[in-house]
Design an enzyme around this catalytic site. Sequence first.
Site, PDB file in Angstrom:
ATOM      1  N   GLY A  59       0.809  -1.207   0.000  1.00  0.00           N
ATOM      2  CA  GLY A  59       0.000   0.000   0.000  1.00  0.00           C
ATOM      3  C   GLY A  59       0.842   1.257   0.000  1.00  0.00           C
ATOM      4  O   GLY A  59       0.551   2.230  -0.709  1.00  0.00           O
ATOM      5  N   GLU A  60       1.924   1.259   0.773  1.00  0.00           N
ATOM      6  CA  GLU A  60       2.807   2.411   0.820  1.00  0.00           C
ATOM      7  C   GLU A  60       3.576   2.559  -0.495  1.00  0.00           C
ATOM      8  O   GLU A  60       3.874   3.686  -0.926  1.00  0.00           O
ATOM      9  CB  GLU A  60       3.776   2.293   1.996  1.00  0.00           C
TER      10      GLU A  60
END
Length: 410
Positions: A59-60
């Site tokens: 996600g990052e």
Amino acid sequence: MLWLYNIGIQLYALLIRIFSTFNTKASLFIQGRRNIFARIAQKIDNRQKHIWFHFASLGEFEQGRSVLEKIKEQYPEKKIVITFFSPSGYEIRKNYALADGIFYLPLDTASNAKKLIAAINPELAIFTKYEYWYYYFSELNKNNIPLLIISGIFRPGQVFFKPYGGFHRKMLTFVNHFFLQNQESMTLLKTIGIQNATLSGDTRFDRVAAHARSAKKLDLVQSFCGTQPVLVAGSTWPPDEQLIAKLCKAHPDWKFIVAPHEIGETHINEIEKLFPEAVKYSALQKTTNAAVGNQQVLIIDNIGLLSALYAYGKIAYIGGGFGAGIHNTLEAAAFGIPVIFGPRYDKFQEAKDLIALGAAKSISNWDELSTAFNELGKNKEAGLIAKDYVNAKTGATDQIVNFLSGYFKP
């Protein structure tokens, strides 16, 4: 406090080793760090400078990806090294083409920090959203290597803002500049004396807006959907899937696409029990065109399709809200569809914003899901509101890269 931090790191390492005997992710965590410095030395020429991007997980990575790609577009000669903490990031993006090397981040010890920074020779380090590692930050600081946090976000309950949070506040002093998602984060940092921050917004908006404009077409999915309205359930977990199964039975005129967060065989088998007449995407690929579209439910049993699937939905259901927290709502919103998710969304500003705008609804049980589905299904404006919200918040990437240009001058 440093001694307590060291004990915590060693305890974490011990627990991971214990879990690795029966947990796949823990096993990957251990295996991926084995002989890590030898593998870095084989891949990376430390006589050259590199831009170091660190991401906690997938996600990052998607959050910071737009900055990385913009840098590579404007400065193609720059060398880039990526590290991941989590297997769910590394295993999926380990072959990402724009990086000169992609590795697991060794655990945060004084020795590992010195070795890693010597091995990759960074001219600049960029961490996305969070992950504050004392020894890595300290070593960058000692070597006068600029460290930036992009898409950073802070909340009042975090340890940085507690009376006993002095050690963690010290970590923040090693950061040269923060690019923050919201005003609350700016205000919180000021309360502890940190002024080197810019309100830039969230780089995910740039990423999802660009992806929605250029999403790949999925002909098999289009054939499956036909002309019926579709709910796309993304990054789901068992509690989400149980609710979606009830919704499916209640609305036979709708199609449902279920893309679970975990696609292991055991989980896929459990989903098939909930949807006994569903077809898996892997099976759909082997099906004759004439048979495509006969089923009501499509189970996505591979990685990499989810962000393109939202193009075929009328409503999105985002999973994770009955666990640690919801997954990415912006991917769906960027395609102009309203979203539904579970009750645990308090850490996500965009979820709060979408609810306030009437483009999303949070649910805690079946009755609330049924009501939210019916209301959003009839609301022709909700999807447009979601898309406008995303587009209005783009621009963080350009702001950050423009700032970084000051470091790249000859």
